[in-house]
Design a protein around this motif. Sequence first.
Motif: not given
Lengths: 113, 117
Positions: A36, A38, A85
């Motif tokens: 993931r 961001e 995200g």
Amino acid sequence: TQLLEQSPQFLSIQEGENLTVYCNSSSVFSSLQWYRQEPGEGPVLLVTVVTGGEVKKLKRLTFQFGDARKDSSLHITAAQPGDTGLYLCAGLARGTGRRALTFGSGTRLQVQP
Amino acid sequence: EAGVAQSPRYKIIEKRQSVAFWCNPISGHATLYWYQQILGQGPKLLIQFQNNGVVDDSQLPKDRFSAERLKGVDSTLKIQPAKLEDSAVYLCASSLGLGGGAYETQYFGPGTRLLVL
């Protein structure tokens, strides 16, 4: 070239909904990882799957590796705004001698409160 | 434990100029990677070092890109001359092992965002 295709590319849902993200390839992978990312940060590893048919759970996230090790899915139950995200799958190709990951193009998830 | 450090975080240059990025991996990590991430795409490997030797640079545009990892620790990536299509985030990552391990974890830095005008 080993390609990993992710779908959908974009997903905008409401808090509390469930979702599934897919990662598909025509190539066989020794292992597959989900990251993931961001905004303004580098990707962070969530999970690694190695065995065909393997299922791993990380709180509300469920990851599955296909039996033939060519595809994978990520299911999120009761999504929260903190799940927002870019989700990336990345595979280590089998039999190529390459020791680096091949990344998919990502699924951008936005969870609205 | 300190993470992967990168600098600068942002850089704006004009086409045909030169630019250099710096990466300090996690202490003790043998393998260092440079990735290019164009907006809307996943990271693409540019070069992989094991200690101070190159393992894979098959996707590095060698006519304009160069990279080195002196003494097997810090690394620099240079673009000379830059083109408009080089606008991207340049990510550095490191891993403890030699690369290729199924459970090997890559730790990424925050990246350098490059804009070529």
